[in-house]
Design a protein around this motif. Structure first.
Motif, PDB file in Angstrom:
ATOM      1  N   PRO A 160       0.845  -1.196   0.000  1.00 26.86           N
ATOM      2  CA  PRO A 160       0.000   0.000   0.000  1.00 26.86           C
ATOM      3  C   PRO A 160       0.877   1.241   0.000  1.00 26.86           C
ATOM      4  CG  PRO A 160      -0.014  -1.068   2.138  1.00 26.86           C
ATOM      5  CD  PRO A 160       0.651  -2.018   1.191  1.00 26.86           C
ATOM      6  N   PRO A 161       0.443   2.291  -0.696  1.00 31.42           N
ATOM      7  CA  PRO A 161       1.296   3.482  -0.777  1.00 31.42           C
ATOM      8  C   PRO A 161       1.468   4.123   0.593  1.00 31.42           C
ATOM      9  CG  PRO A 161      -0.836   3.898  -1.745  1.00 31.42           C
ATOM     10  CD  PRO A 161      -0.777   2.436  -1.473  1.00 31.42           C
ATOM     11  N   PRO A 162       2.648   4.668   0.858  1.00 30.67           N
ATOM     12  CA  PRO A 162       2.903   5.301   2.148  1.00 30.67           C
ATOM     13  C   PRO A 162       2.153   6.616   2.246  1.00 30.67           C
ATOM     14  CG  PRO A 162       4.750   5.645   0.709  1.00 30.67           C
ATOM     15  CD  PRO A 162       3.801   4.740  -0.031  1.00 30.67           C
ATOM     16  N   PRO A 163       2.086   7.213   3.442  1.00 29.44           N
ATOM     17  CA  PRO A 163       1.460   8.542   3.566  1.00 29.44           C
ATOM     18  C   PRO A 163       2.206   9.545   2.698  1.00 29.44           C
ATOM     19  CG  PRO A 163       1.800   7.568   5.719  1.00 29.44           C
ATOM     20  CD  PRO A 163       2.496   6.687   4.746  1.00 29.44           C
ATOM     21  N   GLN A 164       1.464  10.229   1.829  1.00 32.72           N
ATOM     22  CA  GLN A 164       2.075  11.136   0.870  1.00 32.72           C
ATOM     23  C   GLN A 164       2.290  12.486   1.518  1.00 32.72           C
ATOM     24  OE1 GLN A 164       2.773  10.066  -2.335  1.00 32.72           O
ATOM     25  NE2 GLN A 164       2.103   8.059  -1.662  1.00 32.72           N
ATOM     26  N   THR A 165       3.544  12.805   1.801  1.00 36.89           N
ATOM     27  CA  THR A 165       3.891  14.093   2.388  1.00 36.89           C
ATOM     28  C   THR A 165       4.829  14.805   1.434  1.00 36.89           C
ATOM     29  OG1 THR A 165       5.691  13.045   3.566  1.00 36.89           O
ATOM     30  CG2 THR A 165       3.629  13.281   4.743  1.00 36.89           C
ATOM     31  N   ILE A 166       4.488  16.050   1.105  1.00 35.99           N
ATOM     32  CA  ILE A 166       5.324  16.857   0.219  1.00 35.99           C
ATOM     33  C   ILE A 166       6.014  17.894   1.085  1.00 35.99           C
ATOM     34  CG2 ILE A 166       5.340  18.453  -1.710  1.00 35.99           C
ATOM     35  CD1 ILE A 166       2.400  16.301  -1.588  1.00 35.99           C
ATOM     36  N   LYS A 167       7.332  17.885   1.063  1.00 30.54           N
ATOM     37  CA  LYS A 167       8.094  18.806   1.901  1.00 30.54           C
ATOM     38  C   LYS A 167       8.279  20.122   1.161  1.00 30.54           C
ATOM     39  CE  LYS A 167      10.719  15.336   4.440  1.00 30.54           C
ATOM     40  NZ  LYS A 167      12.074  14.843   4.758  1.00 30.54           N
ATOM     41  N   GLY A 168       7.862  21.203   1.790  1.00 31.93           N
ATOM     42  CA  GLY A 168       8.115  22.522   1.242  1.00 31.93           C
ATOM     43  C   GLY A 168       7.296  22.804   0.001  1.00 31.93           C
ATOM     44  N   THR A 169       7.765  23.754  -0.802  1.00 27.07           N
ATOM     45  CA  THR A 169       7.076  24.147  -2.023  1.00 27.07           C
ATOM     46  C   THR A 169       8.031  24.003  -3.194  1.00 27.07           C
ATOM     47  OG1 THR A 169       7.768  26.432  -1.805  1.00 27.07           O
ATOM     48  CG2 THR A 169       5.710  25.813  -0.727  1.00 27.07           C
ATOM     49  N   VAL A 170       7.516  24.312  -4.391  1.00 23.83           N
ATOM     50  CA  VAL A 170       8.354  24.193  -5.575  1.00 23.83           C
ATOM     51  C   VAL A 170       9.405  25.288  -5.630  1.00 23.83           C
ATOM     52  CG1 VAL A 170       6.581  23.030  -6.916  1.00 23.83           C
ATOM     53  CG2 VAL A 170       6.696  25.518  -6.907  1.00 23.83           C
ATOM     54  N   ASN A 171       9.271  26.303  -4.792  1.00 15.95           N
ATOM     55  CA  ASN A 171      10.222  27.409  -4.822  1.00 15.95           C
ATOM     56  C   ASN A 171      11.345  27.269  -3.814  1.00 15.95           C
ATOM     57  OD1 ASN A 171       8.886  28.939  -6.840  1.00 15.95           O
ATOM     58  ND2 ASN A 171       7.315  29.429  -5.332  1.00 15.95           N
ATOM     59  N   ASP A 172      11.370  26.164  -3.049  1.00 23.73           N
ATOM     60  CA  ASP A 172      12.444  25.994  -2.081  1.00 23.73           C
ATOM     61  C   ASP A 172      13.721  25.590  -2.801  1.00 23.73           C
ATOM     62  OD1 ASP A 172      10.335  24.544   0.496  1.00 23.73           O
ATOM     63  OD2 ASP A 172      10.620  26.592  -0.211  1.00 23.73           O
ATOM     64  N   ALA A 173      14.859  25.966  -2.206  1.00 19.37           N
ATOM     65  CA  ALA A 173      16.138  25.584  -2.794  1.00 19.37           C
ATOM     66  C   ALA A 173      16.366  24.095  -2.614  1.00 19.37           C
ATOM     67  CB  ALA A 173      17.262  26.378  -2.133  1.00 19.37           C
ATOM     68  N   ALA A 174      17.072  23.486  -3.576  1.00 15.53           N
ATOM     69  CA  ALA A 174      17.359  22.054  -3.507  1.00 15.53           C
ATOM     70  C   ALA A 174      18.390  21.798  -2.421  1.00 15.53           C
ATOM     71  CB  ALA A 174      17.867  21.552  -4.845  1.00 15.53           C
ATOM     72  N   VAL A 175      18.153  20.741  -1.624  1.00 12.70           N
ATOM     73  CA  VAL A 175      19.059  20.369  -0.551  1.00 12.70           C
ATOM     74  C   VAL A 175      19.874  19.174  -1.029  1.00 12.70           C
ATOM     75  CG1 VAL A 175      19.240  19.619   1.834  1.00 12.70           C
ATOM     76  CG2 VAL A 175      17.438  21.207   1.161  1.00 12.70           C
ATOM     77  N   PHE A 176      21.188  19.344  -1.099  1.00 11.38           N
ATOM     78  CA  PHE A 176      22.036  18.252  -1.556  1.00 11.38           C
ATOM     79  C   PHE A 176      22.379  17.334  -0.387  1.00 11.38           C
ATOM     80  CE2 PHE A 176      22.766  19.412  -5.842  1.00 11.38           C
ATOM     81  CZ  PHE A 176      22.623  20.778  -5.876  1.00 11.38           C
ATOM     82  N   PRO A 177      22.518  16.018  -0.641  1.00 11.06           N
ATOM     83  CA  PRO A 177      22.879  15.113   0.453  1.00 11.06           C
ATOM     84  C   PRO A 177      24.284  15.401   0.962  1.00 11.06           C
ATOM     85  CG  PRO A 177      22.878  13.953  -1.631  1.00 11.06           C
ATOM     86  CD  PRO A 177      22.285  15.296  -1.894  1.00 11.06           C
ATOM     87  N   HIS A 178      24.513  15.007   2.202  1.00 10.15           N
ATOM     88  CA  HIS A 178      25.787  15.244   2.855  1.00 10.15           C
ATOM     89  C   HIS A 178      26.880  14.446   2.162  1.00 10.15           C
ATOM     90  CE1 HIS A 178      28.739  15.970   5.907  1.00 10.15           C
ATOM     91  NE2 HIS A 178      28.849  14.693   6.183  1.00 10.15           N
ATOM     92  N   HIS A 179      27.985  15.102   1.855  1.00 12.23           N
ATOM     93  CA  HIS A 179      29.085  14.479   1.124  1.00 12.23           C
ATOM     94  C   HIS A 179      30.120  13.998   2.126  1.00 12.23           C
ATOM     95  CE1 HIS A 179      33.020  14.763  -1.000  1.00 12.23           C
ATOM     96  NE2 HIS A 179      32.354  14.057  -1.869  1.00 12.23           N
TER      97      HIS A 179
END
Lengths: 180, 159
Positions: free
Chosen positions: B33-52
């Motif tokens: 079954p599909p998980p709870p659909q949560t959308i973080k932020g909006t389309v105008n938020d800056a992209a967060v890169f994963p920790h390197h």
């Protein structure tokens, strides 16, 4: 002569065309360009909730059921499965060796060896093959992956060549171990 | 955000030109079954890169390969020649259980992804760590109080 011909052409070509096109064009344009469209303003929360409800109904992409059976991904899946089998056996035995005295049993080598001696040989030989095959396959396929890490045999021909070599070597080695 | 909605007039007039088609034409095959659909932020938020971090990248890869290469002689020598030594058994136990732990960790990461299983994924990681510690203790007890890993397998195999 020239003046008379041009006058006749213009009169015969343009007057009936104009009469034919004018009412039809007007009605077509009137039907095409008239639309009744209403828009509604949604807040961010409402838009997100609507998007979330739409995403729940998205179908899964087709995956394992549509791929052709091939040696490449079969051996890759088998590598993980055989690794889990061998490692799971080690984990189960080691944890069992710790826990068994609490229940009054003993998993030392002499006890298990005595139990295995009671099994007849015609069962032990195929059982040894089945038990040793995950180990030998995992060993040779692991060496195959280490060869790939050196960027050798990474063409399709090389992948199939090493794949068949792994299958042959693991079957022969397990057969030898079954006969010991 | 503006959401367009077609009125009844448009549907009546453009029935032939704008026929409504269903989103999918086959039955929807869901594995889970599909998980709870949560959308973080909006389309105008800056992209967060994963920790390197090299500890999760090239150093981890090198460590896995070092363990695998070190295991090849430690497994092949007892398997094909039958020789055994307590120190060899100890080294084999350490590398073998480390290799098994890394393999099981890959399985936990693949089959219990942290994005989907927010509580079960850390639980599975800690269960694996507990089992690895118990296995290390068990193999140590077996190597010290019994005849050792190599001799034990040999005895069981030839009995």
């Amino acid at each position: 002569m020239f003046a008379t011909r041009s006058f006749c052409l213009s009169s015969s070509l343009f007057r009936p065309a104009a009469q034919l096109l004018r009412p039809a064009g007007r009605s077509t344009l009137r039907n095409v360009w008239r639309r009744s469209i209403a828009t509604e303003h949604l807040t961010q929360t409402e838009a997100n909730s609507r998007l979330a409800s739409q995403r729940v109904h998205r179908p899964n992409s087709p995956h394992l059921t549509i791929y052709e059976p091939q040696l490449t991904w079969y051996l890759s899946s088998l590598h993980r499965i055989t690794g889990c089998v061998v490692a799971g056996t080690l984990y189960a035995f080691a944890m069992g060796y710790l826990v068994a005295p609490l229940a009054g049993y003993s998993l030392d080598t002499a006890t298990i060896s005595g139990l295995i001696q009671q099994v007849p040989t015609w069962i032990k030989v195929p059982a040894k093959f089945v038990i040793s095959y995950p180990l030998t396959f995992h060993i040779f396929n692991g060496i195959r992956h280490l060869i790939w890490d050196t960027t050798k045999e990474l063409s399709l021909k090389g992948v199939y060549r090493t794949g068949y070599a792994v299958l042959a070597l693991s079957v022969l080695t397990s057969g030898y171990f079954a006969m010991i | 955000m503006l959401q367009t909605r077609l009125g009844l007039g448009a549907l009546r007039q453009g029935r032939l030109l704008f026929a409504v088609k269903s989103f999918s034409t086959t039955s929807v095959a869901k594995i889970f079954p599909p998980p709870p659909q949560t959308i973080k932020g909006t389309v105008n938020d800056a992209a967060v890169f994963p920790h390197h971090s090299k500890l999760h990248g090239s150093y981890h890869w090198d460590f896995e390969r070092i363990i695998a290469i070190a295991m090849v002689p430690q497994v092949m020598i007892p398997l094909f020649t039958g020789t055994s030594h307590p120190l060899m058994d100890a080294a084999l136990a350490c590398t073998l259980i480390t290799h098994a732990h890394l393999g099981f960790e890959s399985c936990v990461i693949d089959y219990f992804p942290a994005r989907r299983f927010k509580k079960l994924s850390p639980l599975m990681h800690w269960i694996l760590r507990g089992c690895t510690v118990l296995t290390l203790i068990g193999v140590y007890e077996f190597n010290t109080n019994d005849i050792g890993l190599t001799e034990g397998i040999k005895k069981l195999w030839k009995s």
